[in-house]
Design an enzyme around this catalytic site. Structure first.
Site, PDB file in Angstrom:
ATOM      1  N   HIS A 590       0.682  -1.544  -0.360  1.00  0.00           N
ATOM      2  CA  HIS A 590      -0.003   0.180   0.453  1.00  0.00           C
ATOM      3  C   HIS A 590       0.494   1.390  -0.167  1.00  0.00           C
ATOM      4  O   HIS A 590       1.846   0.819   0.008  1.00  0.00           O
ATOM      5  CB  HIS A 590      -0.769   0.358   1.189  1.00  0.00           C
ATOM      6  CG  HIS A 590      -0.136   0.157   2.503  1.00  0.00           C
ATOM      7  ND1 HIS A 590       0.360  -1.111   3.082  1.00  0.00           N
ATOM      8  CD2 HIS A 590      -0.057   1.423   3.300  1.00  0.00           C
ATOM      9  CE1 HIS A 590       0.682  -1.290   4.064  1.00  0.00           C
ATOM     10  NE2 HIS A 590       1.239   0.478   4.596  1.00  0.00           N
ATOM     11  N   ASP A 592       1.319   4.957   2.171  1.00  0.00           N
ATOM     12  CA  ASP A 592       0.423   5.481   3.071  1.00  0.00           C
ATOM     13  C   ASP A 592      -0.333   6.719   3.119  1.00  0.00           C
ATOM     14  O   ASP A 592      -1.637   6.944   4.110  1.00  0.00           O
ATOM     15  CB  ASP A 592       1.407   5.996   3.920  1.00  0.00           C
ATOM     16  CG  ASP A 592       2.366   4.654   4.987  1.00  0.00           C
ATOM     17  OD1 ASP A 592       2.075   3.898   4.836  1.00  0.00           O
ATOM     18  OD2 ASP A 592       3.338   4.850   5.120  1.00  0.00           O
ATOM     19  N   HIS A 662       4.752   0.195  -0.256  1.00  0.00           N
ATOM     20  CA  HIS A 662       5.451  -0.889   1.099  1.00  0.00           C
ATOM     21  C   HIS A 662       4.615  -1.652   1.277  1.00  0.00           C
ATOM     22  O   HIS A 662       3.469  -1.722   1.689  1.00  0.00           O
ATOM     23  CB  HIS A 662       6.903  -0.048   2.106  1.00  0.00           C
ATOM     24  CG  HIS A 662       5.399   0.660   2.386  1.00  0.00           C
ATOM     25  ND1 HIS A 662       5.026   2.106   2.472  1.00  0.00           N
ATOM     26  CD2 HIS A 662       5.011   0.654   3.686  1.00  0.00           C
ATOM     27  CE1 HIS A 662       4.350   2.568   3.301  1.00  0.00           C
ATOM     28  NE2 HIS A 662       4.040   1.865   4.012  1.00  0.00           N
ATOM     29  N   ARG A 672       6.063  -9.838  16.567  1.00  0.00           N
ATOM     30  CA  ARG A 672       6.827  -8.838  16.228  1.00  0.00           C
ATOM     31  C   ARG A 672       6.703  -7.579  16.722  1.00  0.00           C
ATOM     32  O   ARG A 672       5.378  -7.793  16.272  1.00  0.00           O
ATOM     33  CB  ARG A 672       6.929  -9.022  14.653  1.00  0.00           C
ATOM     34  CG  ARG A 672       7.505  -8.075  13.721  1.00  0.00           C
ATOM     35  CD  ARG A 672       7.068  -7.409  12.681  1.00  0.00           C
ATOM     36  NE  ARG A 672       7.048  -6.403  12.252  1.00  0.00           N
ATOM     37  CZ  ARG A 672       6.506  -5.475  11.335  1.00  0.00           C
ATOM     38  NH1 ARG A 672       5.414  -5.371  12.005  1.00  0.00           N
ATOM     39  NH2 ARG A 672       6.791  -4.074  11.063  1.00  0.00           N
TER      40      ARG A 672
END
Length: 739
Positions: A590, A592, A662, A672
């Protein structure tokens, strides 16, 4: 009493009621007996001679008169359609028995035209003589351009009615955003004492569009609870506006200039021409209701988009019943939408199969779709047989609605257009390539020179710059925080999650194979204040985000300060039993600040995208997990240009635009954790929670406690970084809830 007598009596009663309706309308306070065209002419004449009260009187009356006539048309057409519907026994479909009995066919036609005549009589009595409510095309255009408000804003100003002058000026400017004089007037009004923000009102705002834009803005600000009532109100107002728009289509036949001089048609061809024109107008209501003066193009798939926003907003506030209803309604229009089917499956699992199966799509949307498809069938038929053009305003129309012969014709036309477009495109590419080859080298040097400002703090090192990352406005740096700080922030996330982080420990509907916990800066500080998490950990979280902001601002050598747009500390944990043959991502590729259309190689910068975001960063807190790498791609969302492996203290920073699509690879084992940060260069979009967090920090801590370590006068980081032991394929990744 015979059937024919009952029909005649019903028609007479309807006509009498229509006449009474007109009398009632004329007695209403808003009704003005003078015609709008005469009032408008009087208003412009008064303006020419400087008669400002005369301008106000006549232009206000012209606006009221036009609005009253529009309301009368709506009431008359709605009332007559209700009072005189087509007879229940009037079968308009093919009847084989009629072909055997000419007398029966004639009676069938007479019943049909009898219903038409009675409806026409009702409308004539209700509306009055045609000359009383016809406006010229030129004058109607002036009203649509909001020209009366241009005259009114000057007149109001001249007679010291400042509040009305501001509202009139703003109303005109909304409809004419390129009008520089009015922009200057508005700038002047803003400097005047006594003028309030609330005075800048659009007096011609459409209720459905106002509610929709407000709901989308709140949705974009991540306030689903507040967005829902506005989006629901927008839907209600939309259906009202749609019925009004459709009723206004039932006017006189438009001969398109002087074509009436050559027009020659028999009875049924004339009926066909007029009715198809009315249907075309009704279908065009889709475009009209999706348009706003501030936009060059209408909102695409405007009505279905309401249900798309609502299904996710309801999910975010935990209302799975409504989320399912809206998802199913959206699928009426786009039955093959894979993402929506995934969302629906997730909502169904959360609510329970039995209860979810009893929830149906919204009835008014089903009725709307059925009616629209029937109209489209008739319009495509008329296009195919009579050559009357029809441009479908919807992208959701099923292909089977279009006649096969017309499909083949349109396919041939599209192929020809594509071929011509490709030939022109190839020629343009050759020209662009020649130009780019001459400018690319100097641009690359300029960008690299622009980047590479000081990293400010001792211990931070440049790992990869834009050149190494095969792009522009990209950076990876290490040593931003220590191992101890990473561990403390990880503990903060998990502690905050058990105290209530707003997610209730549930998986995202887009990534059912992972669950996540998250906490914002303000939430952490409030939990610290309440003693539910260590207060010093919350302070560290606040300080670390400010440290990253300063480093990004310095490294990219920004002339304008960066403001926080959103900050989020989040941990994503792989669900062990869900990892077998997993093919999805933590978040697909996508951009931002715009909506990525990878197939078209374009990114649309409009809501619900966070269009105000300019730079993004993610600070990793650990690397002891499998998967979860961050990666950059080209606009096609497939060609990977660089990959970054997370580790404690590593930060990835980049500009938020189309140059940096990204995504994040799936976390397949372990947890994570990272701090996701978005920044804006526009202080108007500065995060409200951050302002509150700043105030809370000032209240809870002394200035010495929140001061960051002294910035170091380090040299600029202009050269390429020294390559480490890791390769590009070994380095980092992310998600919408992160980046």
């Amino acid at each position: 009493m015979a059937v024919s007598e009952r029909r005649l009596l019903a028609a007479m009663l309807a006509v009498a009621a229509a006449a009474a309706l007109r009398v009632a309308a004329e007695s209403e306070p808003g009704w003005d007996v003078a015609a709008p065209d005469l009032l408008y002419a009087e208003g412009t004449a008064a303006y020419s001679r400087g008669d400002w009260p005369g301008v106000v009187l006549n232009m206000e009356r012209a606006l009221r008169s036009r609005a009253a006539l529009r309301a009368l048309r709506l009431r008359c057409r709605t009332r007559c359609a209700t009072e005189l519907p087509w007879a229940p026994d009037l079968d308009l479909g093919p009847d084989p028995s009629l072909s055997q009995d000419p007398g029966a066919a004639a009676l069938h036609d007479l019943r049909f035209f009898g219903a038409v005549l009675r409806r026409a009589a009702c409308l004539r009595r209700c509306l009055g003589p045609p000359s009383a409510h016809l406006l010229s095309e030129e004058l109607d255009l002036e009203f649509n351009k909001r020209s009366p408000y241009n005259y009114l804003q000057v007149a109001y100003f001249k007679i010291n009615k400042l509040e009305k002058a501001v509202a009139a000026a703003h109303t005109f400017f909304v409809g004419n955003p390129e009008h520089m004089e009015m922009r200057q007037n508005l700038d002047y009004y803003q400097t005047m004492s006594g003028v309030k923000e609330a005075d800048f009102r659009d007096l011609e705002a459409k209720p459905h569009m106002h509610e929709f834009r407000l709901g989308v803005r709140l949705y974009s600000e991540e306030k689903p609870q507040e967005a829902v009532p506005h989006l629901e109100a927008a839907l209600q107002e939309y259906f009202v506006a749609d019925e009004e728009c459709r009723a206004l289509c039932e006017g006189p036949y438009d001969y398109d200039g002087y074509n009436y001089l050559d027009y020659s048609a028999d009875l049924f061809q004339a009926i066909t021409d007029h009715y198809v024109q009315v249907l075309n107008c009704k279908q065009n209501c889709v475009t009209e209701l999706a348009s706003h003066p501030s936009r060059e193009k209408p909102f695409e798939d405007f009505l279905p988009s309401h249900y798309n926003y609502l299904q996710f907003a309801y999910y975010n506030i935990g209302n799975y019943t409504q989320a399912i209803e809206c998802a199913k309604t959206y699928l009426l229009f786009f039955p093959n939408d894979e993402v929506m089917h995934q969302n629906l499956a997730y909502y169904t699992a959360m609510l329970g199969e039995e209860e979810a199966s009893s929830i149906s799509p919204r009835e008014n949307a089903e009725e709307y779709r059925r009616r629209s498809l029937l109209e489209k069938e008739l319009l495509f038929f008329a296009y195919d047989i009579f050559g009357i053009p029809f441009v479908d305003p919807d992208s959701w129309t099923p292909e089977e609605v279009i006649p096969k012969r017309l499909q083949e014709k349109q396919k041939s036309e599209r192929e020809t257009a594509v071929r011509i477009s490709q030939e022109i495109g190839n020629l343009m590419k050759e020209i662009e390539t020649l130009v780019e080859e001459k400018t690319k080298e100097s641009l690359d040097v300029s960008r690299l020179t622009r980047e590479g400002g000081p990293l400010l703090y001792e211990g931070i090192s440049l790992t990869m710059n834009s050149k190494v990352l095969n792009g522009s406005q990209r950076v990876v740096m290490d040593g931003v925080i220590s191992d101890d700080e990473c561990q403390e922030l990880q503990r903060l996330t998990n502690a905050a999650a058990t105290s209530g982080d707003g997610y209730r420990g549930q998986t995202s509907p887009h990534t059912p194979n992972e669950k996540f916990y998250g906490v914002t800066v303000l939430k952490a500080l409030k939990l610290g204040q309440e003693g539910k998490v260590p207060l010093q950990s919350a302070r560290m979280y606040y300080n670390v985000t400010e440290k990253v902001r300063r480093v990004m601002e310095s490294y990219f050598r920004l002339d304008t300060p960066l403001y926080f747009s959103y900050s989020h500390l989040v941990c994503r944990t792989a669900i062990e039993e869900s990892q077998a043959e997993r093919k999805d991502s933590s978040h697909p590729v996508h951009v931002d600040n715009c909506i990525l259309n990878a197939e078209a190689l374009m990114c649309i910068k409009e809501p619900p995208a966070y269009t105000f975001r300019d730079y993004s960063a993610i600070l990793y807190l650990n690397g002891d997990f499998d998967g979860g790498n961050f990666y950059f791609t080209e606009l096609d969302a497939k060609t990977v240009t660089a990959e970054v492996q997370p580790q404690c203290g590593r930060a990835v920073g980049f500009s938020s635009g189309t140059e940096n699509p990204h995504g994040v690879k799936a976390v397949t084992r372990g947890q994570r954790c990272a701090i996701a940060l978005w920044f804006t260069l526009d202080p108007r979009h500065s995060e409200r929670d951050r302002v509150q967090a700043d105030d809370l920090v000032k209240m809870l801590f002394s200035p010495e406690e929140v001061d960051l370590p002294q910035e170091q006068p380090l040299p600029d980081q202009q050269g390429s970084p020294e390559p480490g032991e890791e390769s590009l394929s070994d380095r980092g990744s992310l998600h919408k809830d992160e980046l």
